[in-house]
Scaffold this motif. Structure first.
Motif, PDB file in Angstrom:
ATOM      1  N   ASN A  19       0.790  -1.083   0.034  1.00  0.00           N
ATOM      2  CA  ASN A  19       0.073  -0.081  -0.029  1.00  0.00           C
ATOM      3  C   ASN A  19       0.769   1.115  -0.134  1.00  0.00           C
ATOM      4  O   ASN A  19       1.974   1.065  -0.029  1.00  0.00           O
ATOM      5  N   VAL A  20       0.027   2.488  -0.097  1.00  0.00           N
ATOM      6  CA  VAL A  20       0.947   3.648  -0.056  1.00  0.00           C
ATOM      7  C   VAL A  20       2.060   3.933   1.236  1.00  0.00           C
ATOM      8  O   VAL A  20       2.825   4.370   0.950  1.00  0.00           O
ATOM      9  N   GLU A  21       1.482   3.210   2.427  1.00  0.00           N
ATOM     10  CA  GLU A  21       2.336   3.508   3.611  1.00  0.00           C
ATOM     11  C   GLU A  21       3.903   2.893   3.142  1.00  0.00           C
ATOM     12  O   GLU A  21       4.842   3.246   4.077  1.00  0.00           O
ATOM     13  N   ASP A  22       3.852   2.118   2.356  1.00  0.00           N
ATOM     14  CA  ASP A  22       4.912   1.120   2.056  1.00  0.00           C
ATOM     15  C   ASP A  22       5.965   1.642   1.007  1.00  0.00           C
ATOM     16  O   ASP A  22       7.048   1.134   0.840  1.00  0.00           O
ATOM     17  N   ILE A  23       5.587   2.734   0.448  1.00  0.00           N
ATOM     18  CA  ILE A  23       6.364   3.127  -0.762  1.00  0.00           C
ATOM     19  C   ILE A  23       7.836   3.578  -0.346  1.00  0.00           C
ATOM     20  O   ILE A  23       8.528   2.954  -1.053  1.00  0.00           O
ATOM     21  N   THR A  24       7.768   4.603   0.406  1.00  0.00           N
ATOM     22  CA  THR A  24       9.324   4.890   0.876  1.00  0.00           C
ATOM     23  C   THR A  24       9.993   3.938   1.550  1.00  0.00           C
ATOM     24  O   THR A  24      11.291   3.818   1.234  1.00  0.00           O
ATOM     25  N   ARG A  25       9.448   3.082   2.377  1.00  0.00           N
ATOM     26  CA  ARG A  25      10.255   1.961   2.632  1.00  0.00           C
ATOM     27  C   ARG A  25      10.739   1.048   1.663  1.00  0.00           C
ATOM     28  O   ARG A  25      11.999   0.637   2.077  1.00  0.00           O
ATOM     29  N   SER A  72      -7.254  -9.649 -14.140  1.00  0.00           N
ATOM     30  CA  SER A  72      -8.600  -9.934 -14.323  1.00  0.00           C
ATOM     31  C   SER A  72      -9.877 -10.173 -13.687  1.00  0.00           C
ATOM     32  O   SER A  72     -10.968  -9.892 -13.966  1.00  0.00           O
ATOM     33  N   LYS A  73      -9.334 -10.612 -12.248  1.00  0.00           N
ATOM     34  CA  LYS A  73     -10.392 -11.255 -11.510  1.00  0.00           C
ATOM     35  C   LYS A  73     -10.991 -10.108 -10.760  1.00  0.00           C
ATOM     36  O   LYS A  73     -12.032 -10.160  -9.987  1.00  0.00           O
ATOM     37  N   TYR A  74     -10.283  -8.772 -10.850  1.00  0.00           N
ATOM     38  CA  TYR A  74     -10.993  -7.586 -10.248  1.00  0.00           C
ATOM     39  C   TYR A  74     -11.675  -7.031 -11.309  1.00  0.00           C
ATOM     40  O   TYR A  74     -12.308  -5.952 -10.483  1.00  0.00           O
ATOM     41  N   ILE A  75     -12.017  -7.389 -12.477  1.00  0.00           N
ATOM     42  CA  ILE A  75     -12.898  -6.464 -13.328  1.00  0.00           C
ATOM     43  C   ILE A  75     -14.284  -6.626 -12.766  1.00  0.00           C
ATOM     44  O   ILE A  75     -15.007  -5.572 -12.749  1.00  0.00           O
ATOM     45  N   HIS A  76     -14.843  -7.638 -12.348  1.00  0.00           N
ATOM     46  CA  HIS A  76     -16.182  -7.769 -11.692  1.00  0.00           C
ATOM     47  C   HIS A  76     -16.206  -7.101 -10.526  1.00  0.00           C
ATOM     48  O   HIS A  76     -17.233  -6.614 -10.220  1.00  0.00           O
ATOM     49  N   HIS A  77     -15.159  -7.057  -9.800  1.00  0.00           N
ATOM     50  CA  HIS A  77     -15.253  -6.498  -8.345  1.00  0.00           C
ATOM     51  C   HIS A  77     -15.169  -5.078  -8.521  1.00  0.00           C
ATOM     52  O   HIS A  77     -16.135  -4.462  -7.819  1.00  0.00           O
ATOM     53  N   ASP A  78     -14.577  -4.150  -9.740  1.00  0.00           N
ATOM     54  CA  ASP A  78     -14.534  -2.891  -9.626  1.00  0.00           C
ATOM     55  C   ASP A  78     -15.953  -2.509 -10.402  1.00  0.00           C
ATOM     56  O   ASP A  78     -16.598  -1.446 -10.177  1.00  0.00           O
ATOM     57  N   ASP A  79     -16.696  -3.380 -10.849  1.00  0.00           N
ATOM     58  CA  ASP A  79     -18.092  -3.102 -11.696  1.00  0.00           C
ATOM     59  C   ASP A  79     -18.837  -3.068 -10.505  1.00  0.00           C
ATOM     60  O   ASP A  79     -19.987  -2.268 -10.365  1.00  0.00           O
ATOM     61  N   ARG A 104      -1.256  12.919  -1.254  1.00  0.00           N
ATOM     62  CA  ARG A 104      -1.470  11.688  -0.685  1.00  0.00           C
ATOM     63  C   ARG A 104      -2.776  10.799  -1.142  1.00  0.00           C
ATOM     64  O   ARG A 104      -2.727   9.464  -1.422  1.00  0.00           O
ATOM     65  N   SER A 105      -3.832  11.443  -0.992  1.00  0.00           N
ATOM     66  CA  SER A 105      -4.956  11.020  -1.616  1.00  0.00           C
ATOM     67  C   SER A 105      -4.999  10.479  -3.069  1.00  0.00           C
ATOM     68  O   SER A 105      -5.481   9.414  -3.100  1.00  0.00           O
ATOM     69  N   SER A 106      -4.443  11.371  -3.784  1.00  0.00           N
ATOM     70  CA  SER A 106      -4.340  11.027  -5.385  1.00  0.00           C
ATOM     71  C   SER A 106      -3.574   9.752  -5.444  1.00  0.00           C
ATOM     72  O   SER A 106      -3.935   8.919  -6.259  1.00  0.00           O
ATOM     73  N   LEU A 107      -2.378   9.747  -4.712  1.00  0.00           N
ATOM     74  CA  LEU A 107      -1.686   8.628  -4.959  1.00  0.00           C
ATOM     75  C   LEU A 107      -2.231   7.222  -4.458  1.00  0.00           C
ATOM     76  O   LEU A 107      -2.199   6.179  -4.914  1.00  0.00           O
ATOM     77  N   LYS A 108      -3.090   7.336  -3.242  1.00  0.00           N
ATOM     78  CA  LYS A 108      -3.913   6.223  -2.716  1.00  0.00           C
ATOM     79  C   LYS A 108      -5.000   5.778  -3.649  1.00  0.00           C
ATOM     80  O   LYS A 108      -5.176   4.576  -3.775  1.00  0.00           O
ATOM     81  N   ASN A 109      -5.431   6.781  -4.456  1.00  0.00           N
ATOM     82  CA  ASN A 109      -6.575   6.583  -5.328  1.00  0.00           C
ATOM     83  C   ASN A 109      -6.065   5.741  -6.583  1.00  0.00           C
ATOM     84  O   ASN A 109      -6.780   4.572  -6.989  1.00  0.00           O
ATOM     85  N   LEU A 110      -4.753   5.944  -6.833  1.00  0.00           N
ATOM     86  CA  LEU A 110      -4.161   5.203  -7.982  1.00  0.00           C
ATOM     87  C   LEU A 110      -3.820   3.888  -7.516  1.00  0.00           C
ATOM     88  O   LEU A 110      -4.069   3.003  -8.187  1.00  0.00           O
ATOM     89  N   TYR A 111      -3.425   3.771  -6.342  1.00  0.00           N
ATOM     90  CA  TYR A 111      -3.079   2.360  -5.852  1.00  0.00           C
ATOM     91  C   TYR A 111      -4.385   1.314  -5.611  1.00  0.00           C
ATOM     92  O   TYR A 111      -4.396   0.409  -5.818  1.00  0.00           O
ATOM     93  N   ASP A 112      -5.559   2.176  -5.120  1.00  0.00           N
ATOM     94  CA  ASP A 112      -6.783   1.535  -5.093  1.00  0.00           C
ATOM     95  C   ASP A 112      -7.327   1.020  -6.463  1.00  0.00           C
ATOM     96  O   ASP A 112      -7.757  -0.053  -6.477  1.00  0.00           O
ATOM     97  N   SER A 113      -6.879   1.817  -7.495  1.00  0.00           N
ATOM     98  CA  SER A 113      -7.615   1.456  -8.753  1.00  0.00           C
ATOM     99  C   SER A 113      -6.793   0.480  -9.332  1.00  0.00           C
ATOM    100  O   SER A 113      -7.344  -0.435 -10.208  1.00  0.00           O
ATOM    101  N   VAL A 114      -5.445   0.045  -8.963  1.00  0.00           N
ATOM    102  CA  VAL A 114      -4.833  -1.235  -9.294  1.00  0.00           C
ATOM    103  C   VAL A 114      -4.783  -2.102  -8.573  1.00  0.00           C
ATOM    104  O   VAL A 114      -4.181  -3.386  -8.331  1.00  0.00           O
ATOM    105  N   HIS A 115      -5.512  -2.029  -7.343  1.00  0.00           N
ATOM    106  CA  HIS A 115      -5.589  -2.826  -6.303  1.00  0.00           C
ATOM    107  C   HIS A 115      -4.240  -3.276  -5.648  1.00  0.00           C
ATOM    108  O   HIS A 115      -3.850  -4.327  -5.292  1.00  0.00           O
TER     109      HIS A 115
END
Length: 383
Positions: free
Chosen positions: A264-270, A376-383, A322-333
């Motif tokens: 997740n985002v918290e682990d980026i700099t680590r 691809s298993k997350y496609i239905h989840h996003d819908d 931080r919110s924008s970066l988190k949204n990106l990470y959420d979008s790609v799971h």
């Protein structure tokens, strides 16, 4: 490197500058003609004795069988002897100077090859022009060992040689030169001269000497790309399309890995600090959207610890970023890939083991198609 003293001396004599040999020969012949004419007119000798007297006087032998008696004869003999001494001194000084120069080059070359043998892994950069300088900077930023081959001494004067840099001011098209430096420890060979013909010749020579070498070549004209591939280049790069950093990126591919993982985002700099600690470089990050083959790629490149800490501070103090970066990470799971290069394979292997302890590694060197199938298993989840 193994050469007898006799053979070395023969090479030195054979490589005397032609202008010095020509000038010396003209002086000897001119003084001999002066001696013969003077001996006949002033000494009253026949041609054979004039030749004989001129030679022994020029050589300062002087057997005493022919003795100048008059004042003019003595003056003539002195000028002939002094001329001979001057020419002999001139020729010997040229030979000694050339001998000293060659000995210095030989000693310098021996030290240089000894230094190359001590290197663990290294890149060979053929050509240090406008593009070559950019490639060299990219390599040095990543603490890589580099051997630069550039025949123009002036072009490499701004480089400070150290334990990780060797400069060879010779022609890269020489078979004997390349055969002395292309070993198993050579990671990649980057050809960046401004001439496609020269690059083609170098690539052909390298491929003959080392069939398994990874060769990246510059190409100025698009019509020559196919020729360079046929010659044996693994990758062709046009500086008009991509720069020196991409040349390094392509050259590093045999020692470059793509780690697909989740954090997740918290682990980026680590993660970034961990990569630096293992003397590796985070080249790119690929963000994989569910079911989409082509990832969103973000170029990173060389980062210092200070830059990472500065980025970490910005994330803390800028909620919107931080919110924008988190949204990106959420979008790609949280699934993304790190392109990582290292100073050597051992460092990369140690880094992988360290990452496995902290994060979930989905795979290493997966293709975009394989990753798209996983996401691809997350496609239905996003819908």
């Amino acid at each position: 490197m193994r050469i007898t003293l006799r053979k070395f001396a023969r090479q030195i004599m054979s490589k005397l500058p032609l202008n010095y040999i020509r000038n010396g020969s003209i002086l000897v012949i001119g003084l001999l003609i002066y001696g013969i004419i003077g001996s006949r007119i002033i000494m009253g000798l026949d041609f054979f004795n004039s030749l004989y007297y001129s030679i022994i006087t020029m050589a300062t032998v002087g057997y005493g069988d022919i003795v100048p008696k008059t004042f003019i004869q003595k003056i003539f003999s002195m000028t002939l002897a002094l001329g001979g001494v001057g020419i002999i001194t001139y020729m010997f000084s040229i030979i000694l100077e050339n001998f000293s120069k060659r000995m210095s080059e030989y000693s310098k070359g021996a030290k240089m090859y000894k230094k190359i043998k001590k290197m663990r892994d290294y890149y060979i950069l053929c050509g240090y022009g406008r593009v070559g300088k950019v490639v060299f900077e990219e390599l040095k930023q990543r603490n890589q060992n580099v051997i630069i081959i550039e025949k123009d001494i002036q072009a490499t004067q701004d480089i400070d040689p150290d334990d990780s840099t060797v400069i060879i001011n010779r022609d890269a098209t020489e078979d004997s030169l390349l055969s002395q430096i292309i070993f198993d420890k050579c990671r990649s060979i980057i050809v960046t001269t401004g001439s496609d013909v020269t690059n083609l010749f170098i690539v052909l020579t390298i491929r003959e000497l080392q069939p398994n070498a990874w060769v990246v070549s510059r190409c100025s004209k698009t019509e020559n790309i196919k020729r360079l591939y046929k010659a044996g280049a693994n990758k062709i790069v046009s500086p008009e399309i991509i720069g020196g950093a991409d040349l390094y990126f392509e050259a590093a591919k045999p020692h470059l890995i793509r780690i697909t993982l989740r954090h997740n985002v918290e682990d980026i700099t680590r993660e970034m600090k961990m990569i630096i600690d293992h003397k590796c470089t985070l080249e790119n990050i690929d963000y994989h959207f569910p079911g989409i083959r082509a990832p969103l790629t973000r170029k990173i490149g060389v980062l210092t610890l200070e830059e990472i800490e500065e980025f970490e501070e910005k994330l803390k103090n800028n909620p919107q970023k931080r919110s924008s970066l988190k949204n990106l990470y959420d979008s790609v799971h949280e699934i993304h890939s790190h392109w990582i290069s290292g100073s050597d394979k051992a460092n990369i292997d140690r880094l992988i083991k360290e990452i496995e302890k902290k994060d979930k590694i989905i795979g290493i060197d997966l293709t975009n198609e394989e990753i798209a199938e996983i996401t691809s298993k997350y496609i239905h989840h996003d819908d």
